[in-house]
Design a protein around this motif. Structure first.
Motif, short mmCIF file in Angstrom:
data_model
loop_
_atom_site.label_atom_id
_atom_site.label_comp_id
_atom_site.label_asym_id
_atom_site.label_seq_id
_atom_site.Cartn_x
_atom_site.Cartn_y
_atom_site.Cartn_z
N ASP A 50 -3.04 2.88 19.53
CA ASP A 50 -1.78 3.84 19.65
C ASP A 50 -0.32 3.00 19.30
OD1 ASP A 50 -1.97 2.65 22.23
OD2 ASP A 50 -1.90 4.45 23.27
N ARG A 51 -0.52 2.00 19.93
CA ARG A 51 0.73 0.90 19.43
C ARG A 51 0.93 0.53 18.40
NH1 ARG A 51 1.56 -3.39 24.40
NH2 ARG A 51 2.34 -1.77 26.00
N ASP A 52 -0.27 0.23 17.60
CA ASP A 52 -0.53 -0.01 16.17
C ASP A 52 0.23 1.00 15.34
OD1 ASP A 52 -1.36 -2.64 16.50
OD2 ASP A 52 -3.52 -1.84 16.84
N ALA A 53 -0.24 2.22 15.78
CA ALA A 53 0.24 3.52 14.90
C ALA A 53 2.09 3.42 14.98
CB ALA A 53 -0.08 4.93 15.58
N VAL A 54 2.50 3.26 16.18
CA VAL A 54 4.06 3.11 16.29
C VAL A 54 4.46 2.23 15.39
CG1 VAL A 54 5.72 2.86 17.77
CG2 VAL A 54 4.05 4.41 18.54
N LYS A 55 3.99 1.00 15.70
CA LYS A 55 4.50 -0.24 14.73
C LYS A 55 4.24 -0.01 13.36
CE LYS A 55 2.60 -4.74 14.27
NZ LYS A 55 1.88 -5.63 14.96
N ALA A 56 3.14 0.74 12.93
CA ALA A 56 3.08 0.77 11.59
C ALA A 56 4.10 1.82 10.95
CB ALA A 56 1.43 1.72 11.13
N LEU A 59 7.47 0.24 10.60
CA LEU A 59 7.54 -1.11 9.55
C LEU A 59 7.71 -0.12 8.25
CD1 LEU A 59 5.27 -3.69 10.87
CD2 LEU A 59 7.69 -3.59 10.96
N GLY A 60 7.41 1.21 8.12
CA GLY A 60 7.46 1.76 7.00
C GLY A 60 6.21 2.25 6.15
N LEU A 61 5.16 1.78 6.87
CA LEU A 61 3.96 2.01 6.07
C LEU A 61 3.86 3.74 5.95
CD1 LEU A 61 1.41 -0.21 7.89
CD2 LEU A 61 2.40 -0.57 5.78
N SER A 62 3.00 4.22 5.02
CA SER A 62 2.54 5.34 4.91
C SER A 62 1.70 5.92 5.54
CB SER A 62 2.41 5.71 3.41
OG SER A 62 1.94 6.86 3.19
N ASN A 64 -0.67 7.74 4.37
CA ASN A 64 -1.71 7.36 3.48
C ASN A 64 -2.16 5.99 3.15
OD1 ASN A 64 -2.00 10.47 3.09
ND2 ASN A 64 -0.32 10.04 1.75
N ASP A 65 -1.59 5.16 3.83
CA ASP A 65 -2.01 3.76 3.61
C ASP A 65 -3.23 3.33 4.65
OD1 ASP A 65 0.13 2.71 2.22
OD2 ASP A 65 1.39 2.33 3.61
N GLU A 66 -4.05 2.60 3.95
CA GLU A 66 -5.34 2.08 4.77
C GLU A 66 -4.97 1.54 6.06
OE1 GLU A 66 -7.55 -0.57 2.27
OE2 GLU A 66 -8.02 1.19 0.59
N VAL A 67 -5.77 1.68 6.98
CA VAL A 67 -5.51 1.20 8.56
C VAL A 67 -5.82 -0.14 8.65
CG1 VAL A 67 -8.18 1.65 9.34
CG2 VAL A 67 -6.16 2.04 10.80
N ARG A 68 -6.45 -0.66 7.71
CA ARG A 68 -6.26 -2.07 7.72
C ARG A 68 -5.02 -2.93 7.63
NH1 ARG A 68 -9.95 -4.26 4.30
NH2 ARG A 68 -10.48 -2.34 3.22
N LEU A 69 -3.87 -2.17 7.18
CA LEU A 69 -2.47 -2.72 7.02
C LEU A 69 -1.82 -2.57 8.35
CD1 LEU A 69 -1.54 -1.00 3.56
CD2 LEU A 69 -2.23 -3.36 4.02
N ALA A 70 -2.34 -1.95 9.14
CA ALA A 70 -1.60 -1.70 10.43
C ALA A 70 -2.25 -2.23 11.73
CB ALA A 70 -1.35 -0.31 10.79
N SER A 71 -3.84 -2.54 11.56
CA SER A 71 -4.76 -2.85 12.59
C SER A 71 -4.68 -4.50 12.76
CB SER A 71 -6.09 -2.41 12.19
OG SER A 71 -6.46 -3.04 11.18
N THR A 72 -5.40 -4.83 13.81
CA THR A 72 -5.62 -6.39 14.05
C THR A 72 -7.04 -6.41 13.58
OG1 THR A 72 -4.17 -5.96 16.02
CG2 THR A 72 -5.56 -8.06 15.91
#
Length: 127
Positions: A50-56, A59-62, A64-72
């Motif tokens: 859930d923290r990664d979602a907030v961070k994503a 940071l301006g991610l969409s 529709n962007d792939e979760v790989r861009l926001a995950s560890t």
């Protein structure tokens, strides 16, 4: 003595790294979980919380962007199912994480030991 297996949540939800952030967030809301395991070709590679979602989104991610861009990805910290809960808590504290995947003896992820499970551990320790 109880192990993390006695306190973890199960099942653990897994999604492929090319899944959209929006779809993963929807899954987390529907299943009422704070994290999912991110896989590549079915192999666990990371975690999205859930923290990664907030961070994503900050940071301006969409959505529709792939979760790989926001995950560890690439450094998935796990523990074995027979790990002492206090050892797991120590690992979480040292790594500043709130979700710790639990593996069985075959190496499969079978549960999630989370910061919310710590109160259960502490409850069991009170006389």
């Amino acid at each position: 003595m109880k192990t993390v297996k006695n306190y973890m949540s199960s099942p653990v939800f897994q999604v492929e790294a090319n899944t959209s952030i929006q779809e993963v967030c929807k899954l987390m809301m529907e299943r009422e979980v704070g994290s999912v395991i991110i896989t590549e070709n079915g192999v666990p590679k990371g975690i999205f919380t859930d923290r990664d979602a907030v961070k994503a989104f900050s940071l301006g991610l969409s959505p529709n962007d792939e979760v790989r861009l926001a995950s560890t990805l690439g450094h998935l910290i796990t523990v074995d199912e027979d790990t002492d809960p206090f050892t797991a808590i120590d690992i979480m504290t040292k790594n500043k994480i709130r979700h710790l995947p639990v593996r069985d003896k075959k190496g499969n992820i079978i549960g999630m030991f989370a910061v919310t499970d710590i109160s259960k551990v502490m409850h069991d320790m009170t006389p």
